[in-house]
Design a protein around this motif. Structure first.
Motif, PDB file in Angstrom:
ATOM      1  N   TRP A   5       0.729  -1.230  -0.062  1.00  0.00           N
ATOM      2  CA  TRP A   5       0.029   0.148  -0.010  1.00  0.00           C
ATOM      3  C   TRP A   5       0.846   0.989  -0.005  1.00  0.00           C
ATOM      4  O   TRP A   5       1.916   1.207   0.640  1.00  0.00           O
ATOM      5  CB  TRP A   5      -0.797   0.065   1.029  1.00  0.00           C
ATOM      6  N   SER A   6       0.440   2.281  -0.637  1.00  0.00           N
ATOM      7  CA  SER A   6       1.188   3.539  -0.960  1.00  0.00           C
ATOM      8  C   SER A   6       0.153   4.644  -0.892  1.00  0.00           C
ATOM      9  O   SER A   6      -0.917   4.544  -1.537  1.00  0.00           O
ATOM     10  CB  SER A   6       2.032   3.423  -1.827  1.00  0.00           C
ATOM     11  N   GLU A   7       0.566   5.819  -0.512  1.00  0.00           N
ATOM     12  CA  GLU A   7      -0.387   7.105  -0.700  1.00  0.00           C
ATOM     13  C   GLU A   7       0.575   8.258  -1.342  1.00  0.00           C
ATOM     14  O   GLU A   7       0.411   9.228  -1.685  1.00  0.00           O
ATOM     15  CB  GLU A   7      -0.348   7.736   0.659  1.00  0.00           C
ATOM     16  N   SER A   8       2.012   7.829  -1.649  1.00  0.00           N
ATOM     17  CA  SER A   8       2.722   8.708  -2.339  1.00  0.00           C
ATOM     18  C   SER A   8       2.528   8.776  -3.810  1.00  0.00           C
ATOM     19  O   SER A   8       2.398   7.515  -4.496  1.00  0.00           O
ATOM     20  CB  SER A   8       4.191   8.297  -2.187  1.00  0.00           C
ATOM     21  N   LEU A   9       2.697   9.616  -4.316  1.00  0.00           N
ATOM     22  CA  LEU A   9       2.453   9.917  -5.936  1.00  0.00           C
ATOM     23  C   LEU A   9       4.147  10.180  -6.522  1.00  0.00           C
ATOM     24  O   LEU A   9       4.319   9.887  -7.683  1.00  0.00           O
ATOM     25  CB  LEU A   9       1.881  11.140  -6.368  1.00  0.00           C
ATOM     26  N   ASP A  10       5.275   9.926  -5.526  1.00  0.00           N
ATOM     27  CA  ASP A  10       6.670  10.130  -6.332  1.00  0.00           C
ATOM     28  C   ASP A  10       6.938   9.211  -7.365  1.00  0.00           C
ATOM     29  O   ASP A  10       7.683   9.692  -7.878  1.00  0.00           O
ATOM     30  CB  ASP A  10       7.596  10.318  -4.906  1.00  0.00           C
ATOM     31  N   THR A  11       6.556   8.069  -7.166  1.00  0.00           N
ATOM     32  CA  THR A  11       6.989   7.042  -8.291  1.00  0.00           C
ATOM     33  C   THR A  11       5.860   6.357  -9.026  1.00  0.00           C
ATOM     34  O   THR A  11       6.241   5.622  -9.670  1.00  0.00           O
ATOM     35  CB  THR A  11       7.882   5.851  -7.375  1.00  0.00           C
ATOM     36  N   LEU A  12       4.692   6.911  -8.792  1.00  0.00           N
ATOM     37  CA  LEU A  12       3.635   6.524  -9.536  1.00  0.00           C
ATOM     38  C   LEU A  12       3.785   6.771 -11.211  1.00  0.00           C
ATOM     39  O   LEU A  12       4.252   7.670 -11.670  1.00  0.00           O
ATOM     40  CB  LEU A  12       2.173   7.157  -9.053  1.00  0.00           C
ATOM     41  N   ASP A  13       3.719   5.723 -11.982  1.00  0.00           N
ATOM     42  CA  ASP A  13       3.774   5.819 -13.360  1.00  0.00           C
ATOM     43  C   ASP A  13       2.165   6.242 -13.844  1.00  0.00           C
ATOM     44  O   ASP A  13       1.265   5.334 -13.831  1.00  0.00           O
ATOM     45  CB  ASP A  13       3.986   4.331 -13.804  1.00  0.00           C
ATOM     46  N   PHE A  43      -6.329  12.679   0.134  1.00  0.00           N
ATOM     47  CA  PHE A  43      -5.891  11.379   0.492  1.00  0.00           C
ATOM     48  C   PHE A  43      -6.106  10.539  -0.796  1.00  0.00           C
ATOM     49  O   PHE A  43      -6.640  10.562  -1.697  1.00  0.00           O
ATOM     50  CB  PHE A  43      -6.841  10.886   1.483  1.00  0.00           C
ATOM     51  N   ARG A  44      -4.846   9.666  -0.845  1.00  0.00           N
ATOM     52  CA  ARG A  44      -4.906   8.959  -2.096  1.00  0.00           C
ATOM     53  C   ARG A  44      -4.433   7.402  -1.421  1.00  0.00           C
ATOM     54  O   ARG A  44      -3.899   6.948  -0.580  1.00  0.00           O
ATOM     55  CB  ARG A  44      -3.501   9.105  -2.933  1.00  0.00           C
ATOM     56  N   CYS A  45      -4.972   6.386  -2.266  1.00  0.00           N
ATOM     57  CA  CYS A  45      -4.744   4.949  -1.710  1.00  0.00           C
ATOM     58  C   CYS A  45      -4.104   4.276  -3.101  1.00  0.00           C
ATOM     59  O   CYS A  45      -5.108   4.126  -4.264  1.00  0.00           O
ATOM     60  CB  CYS A  45      -5.803   4.430  -1.340  1.00  0.00           C
ATOM     61  N   LEU A  46      -3.030   3.810  -3.076  1.00  0.00           N
ATOM     62  CA  LEU A  46      -2.426   2.839  -4.452  1.00  0.00           C
ATOM     63  C   LEU A  46      -2.182   1.474  -3.818  1.00  0.00           C
ATOM     64  O   LEU A  46      -1.650   1.196  -2.838  1.00  0.00           O
ATOM     65  CB  LEU A  46      -1.265   3.670  -4.416  1.00  0.00           C
ATOM     66  N   ALA A  47      -2.689   0.519  -4.410  1.00  0.00           N
ATOM     67  CA  ALA A  47      -2.294  -0.965  -4.345  1.00  0.00           C
ATOM     68  C   ALA A  47      -1.283  -1.469  -5.256  1.00  0.00           C
ATOM     69  O   ALA A  47      -1.811  -1.267  -6.484  1.00  0.00           O
ATOM     70  CB  ALA A  47      -3.701  -1.639  -4.128  1.00  0.00           C
ATOM     71  N   TYR A  48      -0.287  -2.033  -4.997  1.00  0.00           N
ATOM     72  CA  TYR A  48       0.503  -2.738  -6.000  1.00  0.00           C
ATOM     73  C   TYR A  48       0.680  -4.220  -5.401  1.00  0.00           C
ATOM     74  O   TYR A  48       0.700  -4.556  -4.452  1.00  0.00           O
ATOM     75  CB  TYR A  48       1.847  -2.116  -5.777  1.00  0.00           C
ATOM     76  N   ASP A  49       0.718  -4.906  -6.326  1.00  0.00           N
ATOM     77  CA  ASP A  49       0.749  -6.406  -6.424  1.00  0.00           C
ATOM     78  C   ASP A  49       2.001  -6.780  -7.135  1.00  0.00           C
ATOM     79  O   ASP A  49       2.256  -6.672  -8.514  1.00  0.00           O
ATOM     80  CB  ASP A  49      -0.431  -7.249  -6.875  1.00  0.00           C
ATOM     81  N   VAL A  54      -2.745  -2.149  -9.310  1.00  0.00           N
ATOM     82  CA  VAL A  54      -3.763  -3.008  -9.514  1.00  0.00           C
ATOM     83  C   VAL A  54      -5.063  -2.386  -8.868  1.00  0.00           C
ATOM     84  O   VAL A  54      -6.103  -2.714  -9.108  1.00  0.00           O
ATOM     85  CB  VAL A  54      -3.671  -4.455  -8.725  1.00  0.00           C
ATOM     86  N   GLY A  55      -4.779  -1.264  -7.781  1.00  0.00           N
ATOM     87  CA  GLY A  55      -6.181  -0.559  -7.451  1.00  0.00           C
ATOM     88  C   GLY A  55      -5.650   0.576  -6.941  1.00  0.00           C
ATOM     89  O   GLY A  55      -4.431   0.819  -6.456  1.00  0.00           O
ATOM     90  N   LEU A  83      -9.971  -6.247  -2.583  1.00  0.00           N
ATOM     91  CA  LEU A  83      -9.305  -5.078  -2.553  1.00  0.00           C
ATOM     92  C   LEU A  83     -10.051  -3.717  -2.888  1.00  0.00           C
ATOM     93  O   LEU A  83      -9.658  -2.821  -2.049  1.00  0.00           O
ATOM     94  CB  LEU A  83      -8.515  -4.967  -3.994  1.00  0.00           C
ATOM     95  N   GLY A  84     -11.020  -3.563  -3.512  1.00  0.00           N
ATOM     96  CA  GLY A  84     -11.999  -2.528  -3.707  1.00  0.00           C
ATOM     97  C   GLY A  84     -12.568  -2.078  -2.211  1.00  0.00           C
ATOM     98  O   GLY A  84     -12.474  -0.884  -1.809  1.00  0.00           O
ATOM     99  N   LYS A  85     -12.843  -3.131  -1.580  1.00  0.00           N
ATOM    100  CA  LYS A  85     -13.389  -2.809  -0.142  1.00  0.00           C
ATOM    101  C   LYS A  85     -12.432  -2.328   0.933  1.00  0.00           C
ATOM    102  O   LYS A  85     -12.388  -1.222   1.432  1.00  0.00           O
ATOM    103  CB  LYS A  85     -13.817  -4.042   0.602  1.00  0.00           C
ATOM    104  N   GLU A  86     -11.037  -2.506   0.749  1.00  0.00           N
ATOM    105  CA  GLU A  86     -10.005  -2.188   1.515  1.00  0.00           C
ATOM    106  C   GLU A  86      -9.597  -0.845   1.163  1.00  0.00           C
ATOM    107  O   GLU A  86      -9.045  -0.056   1.850  1.00  0.00           O
ATOM    108  CB  GLU A  86      -8.765  -3.134   1.435  1.00  0.00           C
ATOM    109  N   ILE A  87      -9.567  -0.726  -0.120  1.00  0.00           N
ATOM    110  CA  ILE A  87      -9.360   0.829  -0.646  1.00  0.00           C
ATOM    111  C   ILE A  87     -10.169   2.071   0.008  1.00  0.00           C
ATOM    112  O   ILE A  87      -9.896   2.921   0.357  1.00  0.00           O
ATOM    113  CB  ILE A  87      -9.277   0.887  -2.352  1.00  0.00           C
ATOM    114  N   ILE A  88     -11.518   1.382  -0.179  1.00  0.00           N
ATOM    115  CA  ILE A  88     -12.647   2.494   0.415  1.00  0.00           C
ATOM    116  C   ILE A  88     -12.420   2.584   1.885  1.00  0.00           C
ATOM    117  O   ILE A  88     -12.668   3.730   2.507  1.00  0.00           O
ATOM    118  CB  ILE A  88     -14.056   1.989   0.368  1.00  0.00           C
ATOM    119  N   THR A  89     -12.163   1.657   2.680  1.00  0.00           N
ATOM    120  CA  THR A  89     -12.059   1.357   4.020  1.00  0.00           C
ATOM    121  C   THR A  89     -10.742   2.255   4.445  1.00  0.00           C
ATOM    122  O   THR A  89     -10.938   3.078   5.376  1.00  0.00           O
ATOM    123  CB  THR A  89     -11.633  -0.148   4.651  1.00  0.00           C
ATOM    124  N   ARG A  90      -9.708   2.054   3.818  1.00  0.00           N
ATOM    125  CA  ARG A  90      -8.447   3.044   3.832  1.00  0.00           C
ATOM    126  C   ARG A  90      -8.800   4.653   3.710  1.00  0.00           C
ATOM    127  O   ARG A  90      -8.326   5.269   4.446  1.00  0.00           O
ATOM    128  CB  ARG A  90      -7.171   2.640   2.968  1.00  0.00           C
TER     129      ARG A  90
END
Length: 148
Positions: A5-13, A43-49, A54-55, A83-90
């Motif tokens: 999980w990340s909130e950072s946009l620094d390395t976002l493609d 607030f931002r929520c980024l999910a990586y697999d 991925v989300g 995953l969608g539920k976790e993004i919303i929850t966060r």
């Protein structure tokens, strides 16, 4: 490997993010447009697999009164996994302390968000850039006097 999980946009493609929205499918959103809206969101929520985005989701917020969750997207390969539920929850946890947390959803997904505590508003209204398309897609209701 677990989701990172990340909130950072620094390395976002930004191209990868644009491709995620197209695949989700939540429309064609250009990398430049996404950079603007994500950079302006509190607030931002980024999910990586395994290093792959991925989300995602974001929330606009003013710090006290209102937070607005939008642009939640999950790749089809990861839909139905929670995953969608976790993004919303966060995003809800990040938005705590605001008097209200609003959510903008794709028509047909209301029951999913209802299970997460969101309730339909009777007073919400919108002006869309393309009102006709918003009506056709079910985002707004036809009002008396609207052209047929």
């Amino acid at each position: 490997m677990p989701i990172r999980w990340s909130e950072s946009l620094d390395t976002l493609d930004w191209d990868e993010l644009s491709a995620l929205y197209l695949a989700a499918p939540l429309g064609n959103k250009s990398p430049a447009w996404l950079k603007t809206v994500f950079s302006n969101s509190m607030f931002r929520c980024l999910a990586y697999d395994e290093g792959r985005l991925v989300g995602v989701g974001r929330a606009l917020a003013d710090g006290a009164d209102c937070a607005y969750i939008c642009d939640v997207a999950v790749l089809p390969s990861h839909q139905g996994t929670g995953l969608g539920k976790e993004i919303i929850t966060r995003l809800v946890v990040a938005s705590r302390g605001h008097r209200k947390i609003l959510l903008y959803a794709v028509p047909g997904k209301e029951s999913f968000y209802g299970k997460l505590g969101f309730r339909r508003m009777s007073t919400a209204m919108a002006i869309f850039e393309n009102q006709g398309m918003a009506l056709k897609q079910g985002y707004i209701a036809r009002e008396a006097g609207d052209p047929a």
